[in-house]
Design an enzyme around this catalytic site. Structure first.
Site, PDB file in Angstrom:
ATOM      1  N   ASP A 195       1.085  -1.115   0.157  1.00 29.89           N
ATOM      2  CA  ASP A 195       0.158   0.225   0.070  1.00 29.89           C
ATOM      3  C   ASP A 195       0.759   1.263   0.096  1.00 29.89           C
ATOM      4  O   ASP A 195       1.697   1.484   0.836  1.00 29.89           O
ATOM      5  CB  ASP A 195      -0.835  -0.026   1.354  1.00 29.89           C
ATOM      6  CG  ASP A 195      -1.926  -1.057   1.362  1.00 29.89           C
ATOM      7  OD1 ASP A 195      -2.182  -1.572   0.082  1.00 29.89           O
ATOM      8  OD2 ASP A 195      -2.622  -1.143   2.288  1.00 29.89           O
TER       9      ASP A 195
ATOM     10  N   ASP B 249     -13.424  -3.680  -1.234  1.00 27.14           N
ATOM     11  CA  ASP B 249     -12.918  -3.331   0.164  1.00 27.14           C
ATOM     12  C   ASP B 249     -14.394  -3.369   1.087  1.00 27.14           C
ATOM     13  O   ASP B 249     -14.970  -2.282   1.239  1.00 27.14           O
ATOM     14  CB  ASP B 249     -12.710  -1.929   0.279  1.00 27.14           C
ATOM     15  CG  ASP B 249     -11.305  -1.473  -0.477  1.00 27.14           C
ATOM     16  OD1 ASP B 249     -10.359  -2.481  -0.452  1.00 27.14           O
ATOM     17  OD2 ASP B 249     -11.276  -0.808  -1.327  1.00 27.14           O
TER      18      ASP B 249
HETATM   19  O1  1PR Z   1     -10.727   3.019  -5.162  1.00 25.00           O
HETATM   20  O2  1PR Z   1      -9.835   2.414  -7.567  1.00 25.00           O
HETATM   21  O3  1PR Z   1      -8.818   4.454  -6.012  1.00 25.00           O
HETATM   22  O4  1PR Z   1      -8.600   2.096  -5.264  1.00 25.00           O
HETATM   23  C1  1PR Z   1      -7.767   2.286  -4.039  1.00 25.00           C
HETATM   24  C2  1PR Z   1      -7.150   0.955  -3.784  1.00 25.00           C
HETATM   25  O5  1PR Z   1      -6.276   0.916  -2.250  1.00 25.00           O
HETATM   26  C3  1PR Z   1      -8.100  -0.015  -3.366  1.00 25.00           C
HETATM   27  O6  1PR Z   1      -7.742  -1.137  -4.016  1.00 25.00           O
HETATM   28  C4  1PR Z   1      -8.116  -0.375  -2.052  1.00 25.00           C
HETATM   29  O7  1PR Z   1      -8.267  -1.517  -1.435  1.00 25.00           O
HETATM   30  C5  1PR Z   1      -6.901   0.516  -1.560  1.00 25.00           C
HETATM   31  N1  1PR Z   1      -6.851   1.164  -0.152  1.00 25.00           N
HETATM   32  C6  1PR Z   1      -7.560   2.300  -0.143  1.00 25.00           C
HETATM   33  N2  1PR Z   1      -7.095   2.857   1.283  1.00 25.00           N
HETATM   34  C7  1PR Z   1      -6.644   1.910   1.731  1.00 25.00           C
HETATM   35  C8  1PR Z   1      -6.176   1.784   2.986  1.00 25.00           C
HETATM   36  O8  1PR Z   1      -5.467   0.753   3.778  1.00 25.00           O
HETATM   37  N3  1PR Z   1      -6.310   2.779   4.014  1.00 25.00           N
HETATM   38  N4  1PR Z   1      -5.792  -0.420   1.239  1.00 25.00           N
HETATM   39  C9  1PR Z   1      -6.246   0.848   0.727  1.00 25.00           C
HETATM   40  C10 1PR Z   1      -6.131  -1.511   1.090  1.00 25.00           C
HETATM   41  C11 1PR Z   1      -5.787  -3.492   1.694  1.00 25.00           C
HETATM   42  C12 1PR Z   1      -4.876  -4.631   1.136  1.00 25.00           C
HETATM   43  C13 1PR Z   1      -3.889  -4.862   2.353  1.00 25.00           C
HETATM   44  C14 1PR Z   1      -4.415  -6.100   2.851  1.00 25.00           C
HETATM   45  C15 1PR Z   1      -3.471  -7.091   3.493  1.00 25.00           C
HETATM   46  N5  1PR Z   1      -5.242  -2.371   1.510  1.00 25.00           N
HETATM   47  O9  1PR Z   1      -4.346  -4.316   0.242  1.00 25.00           O
HETATM   48  O10 1PR Z   1      -2.825  -4.940   1.786  1.00 25.00           O
HETATM   49  O11 1PR Z   1      -5.520  -5.983   3.747  1.00 25.00           O
HETATM   50  O12 1PR Z   1      -3.016  -6.518   4.666  1.00 25.00           O
HETATM   51  P1  1PR Z   1      -2.278  -7.234   5.952  1.00 25.00           P
HETATM   52  O13 1PR Z   1      -1.961  -8.711   5.436  1.00 25.00           O
HETATM   53  O14 1PR Z   1      -1.607  -6.649   6.786  1.00 25.00           O
HETATM   54  O15 1PR Z   1      -3.571  -7.713   6.577  1.00 25.00           O
HETATM   55  P2  1PR Z   1      -9.462   3.033  -6.031  1.00 25.00           P
END
Ligand code: 1PR
Length: 578
Positions: A274, A432
């Site tokens: 991320d 999400d």
């Molecule tokens: O909506 O098209 O602009 O895409 C935004 C992207 O960014 C989406 O794929 C969304 O999942 C991701 N995203 C947005 N905000 C966050 C955040 O964390 N605040 N991250 C985010 C999503 C989730 C996973 C993470 C897993 C594994 N992160 O990618 O890596 O949950 O984590 P873990 O193994 O530590 O539990 P758009």
């Protein structure tokens, strides 16, 4: 008529204007060359390979692999360039029909047939193999180059086979060729929905087959003509050794260590980064707890877990089967204004020879000066910068809602447009969702599951509500409904996060992953919550997930990727070992 300028060539030019990733580290072969002489008569140079890029998609990965091995690239600009090539690489991209259309219009098709007839060194990749056949069912029937007898067909998903065939699969080698020496027993990376079936008529051409639903041709070899259905440029060290053997026929290719023999499609282990700017404006890899990426201390700083390119390169070396970058604040600003992110992608793609996915901010956009950019332009820039797949989050939710409301595909959503041009295997939808407990399934119009652990008020059911903008806004659609809708709209894969589990280390949400992976026939990547090696075997044993993704445990070096793979192997789950 000349073909459109190769996109990869343009992208390379763009990269050269930005901070060069490897310009300061020329290979020995490059050091010996005077760049000014390349344009004169490159084909006579043993270190130069001719590349047929007809401008239909991203071949940056192929360019990167060739350059990584120390070779220079001469782009085909006219049919004569094909005929004068000493060594030709043809990485087919896009759809069969449009590829044949461009090749025929530009006179390249005839030049290719003649080059092959002369038995000149040729390496076709993916569609570059399929185009050699008589015809294809893809948008067709459409005639191919007619070099090899047979009709290219689509994998049949009607019996539950997951299509596209995405991932690391094993080859059954049935011809002794120099190209595939040392590859027996290793997994190589495939991504395709169409395949060439073996038959008596083409038996002499086949050098290997692969099993996926049925046996299909994974490589051909006849004299100097070789082609592979898989992607050597994305098959790690095994793939690079194949390239090397084609580029320097006298080399035996780098030795790839032997291991337990590959026998079928492997479950993938994916490292996710991320990425966002921290408060100092530096692009960092961050990691949230239930999507909150700010420190819980008084500083409330964005957590910084490392530099994106360094971490991605390390995960490649450690054996990750894919690497994903999510630009988590991409929804706020115009992603093409985020030049550091594009540069991260360019640099990572020079070092990471497994698939790279990038997501964040893919949608239509009008900038401050009133200029409109389509989501397709945004995605194209990501592809040109080195992405093999793009991932759409928020915009896919809006597209699915609209589709379910009117029941008609407009063809205008980002998802539909990008998958039409680049193929659905190149489009991931990132979901999400947040768990919402209910006492009874009748309480909501969305698909519920009977949960393994009851809710805080003893609720026995839950539905999974989709969100947009990184979990900030909840939407009136469930993960089950979204997954089915985006499959119909053209998604090739689903990245299934779970906000409740993100960063908690308590394991994947098995209820959610089982529900969604049973609901679609495209691959599902289980994400969020991995805390130990056992969580990976659990998700593969209890659900139909094709891959499992983790972030925090890899960034904090709590669980190495190799430990995950060894555990899966011991548990009887086939994985790619390098
Ligand atoms: O909506 O098209 O602009 O895409 C935004 C992207 O960014 C989406 O794929 C969304 O999942 C991701 N995203 C947005 N905000 C966050 C955040 O964390 N605040 N991250 C985010 C999503 C989730 C996973 C993470 C897993 C594994 N992160 O990618 O890596 O949950 O984590 P873990 O193994 O530590 O539990 P758009």
């Amino acid at each position: 008529m000349l073909p459109p300028p190769p996109q990869g060539a343009m992208a390379t030019g763009a990269a050269n204007h930005a901070v060069p990733c490897s310009a300061g580290r020329p290979t020995k072969r490059n050091q010996r060359r005077n760049p000014a002489s390349l344009s004169v008569r490159a084909s006579s140079d043993a270190n130069t390979v001719t590349l047929l890029d007809y401008g239909a998609g991203n071949v940056r990965s192929v360019r990167n692999a060739i350059r990584h091995l120390g070779f220079n690239i001469r782009d085909v600009r006219s049919p004569e360039d094909i005929l004068s090539a000493d060594r030709l690489v043809f990485p087919g991209v896009g759809a069969f029909g449009s590829a044949m259309d461009v090749l025929t219009r530009t006179g390249m098709a005839d030049a290719l047939r003649e080059y092959i007839r002369r038995d000149r060194p040729f390496l076709g990749i993916c569609l570059g193999l399929q185009l050699l056949f008589d015809s294809s069912e893809e948008n067709g029937p459409v005639s191919g180059l007619g070099v090899i007898p047979g009709v290219v067909r689509r994998f049949d998903s009607s019996e539950g086979l997951i299509v596209p065939h995405i991932g690391w699969n094993a080859l059954q080698i049935n011809k002794d060729t120099q190209l595939l020496q040392g590859v027996d027993g290793h997994h190589v990376y495939f991504v395709h929905s169409y395949y060439a079936p073996p038959s008596d008529a083409n038996r002499d051409w086949i050098s290997s087959t692969c099993n996926y639903g049925q046996s299909f041709i994974s490589s051909i070899s006849m004299g100097n003509i070789q082609a592979v259905q898989f992607h050597p440029e994305k098959s790690g060290a095994t793939g690079l050794s194949i390239f090397e053997k084609f580029l320097s026929p006298n080399s035996s290719g780098a030795k790839v260590p032997s291991h337990k023999k590959a026998s079928k499609l492997a479950k993938r282990v994916i490292a996710c980064l991320d990425v966002r700017s921290n408060d100092n404006g530096d692009l960092v890899v961050t990691k949230g707890d239930q999507y909150d990426v700010r420190d819980h201390s008084s500083s409330k700083e964005v957590r910084n877990l490392g530099k994106p390119v360094e971490l991605a390169s390390q995960y490649y070396i450690d054996g990750a089967d894919e690497v994903s970058f999510l630009n988590i604040t991409g929804f706020r600003a115009f992603p093409l204004g985020d030049l550091p992110m594009l540069e991260v992608l360019r640099c990572a793609s020079e070092k990471v020879f497994v698939p790279l996915t990038v997501g964040g901010g893919i949608r239509d956009f009008t900038d401050a000066s009133g200029r409109y950019y389509s989501s397709l332009e945004v995605a194209s820039e990501y592809f040109r910068s080195g992405a093999d797949k793009i991932s759409i989050g928020s915009d896919a939710v809006f597209a699915a809602e609209a589709y379910l409301q009117i029941g008609v595909k407009t063809g205008k959503s980002s998802l539909e447009q990008i998958s039409r041009v680049y193929g659905n295997q190149a489009v991931v939808v990132s979901i999400d969702p947040r768990r919402v407990y209910v006492k009874s399934p009748d309480e909501v119009q969305f698909k519920t599951v009977k949960v393994s652990s009851k809710g805080p008020l003893g609720e026995e059911y839950a539905w999974y509500q989709c969100t947009v903008s990184g979990g900030r806004d909840s939407r009136p659609i469930g993960a089950y409904e979204l997954a089915q809708a985006v499959e119909e709209l053209g998604a090739g894969e689903i990245l299934l996060n779970c906000i409740d589990c993100d960063g908690q280390g308590c394991g994947f949400d098995i209820d959610l992953i089982k529900m969604v992976s049973d609901a679609v026939t495209i691959p599902v990547i289980a994400s969020s919550g991995a805390g130990s090696v056992e969580h990976f075997s659990e998700v593969f044993e209890k659900t139909n997930a094709s891959a499992a993704l983790a972030a925090g445990i890899f960034h904090r070096k709590e669980v190495p990727i190799l430990a995950v793979k060894e555990h899966l192997e011991d548990a009887g789950v086939e994985v790619r070992m390098q």
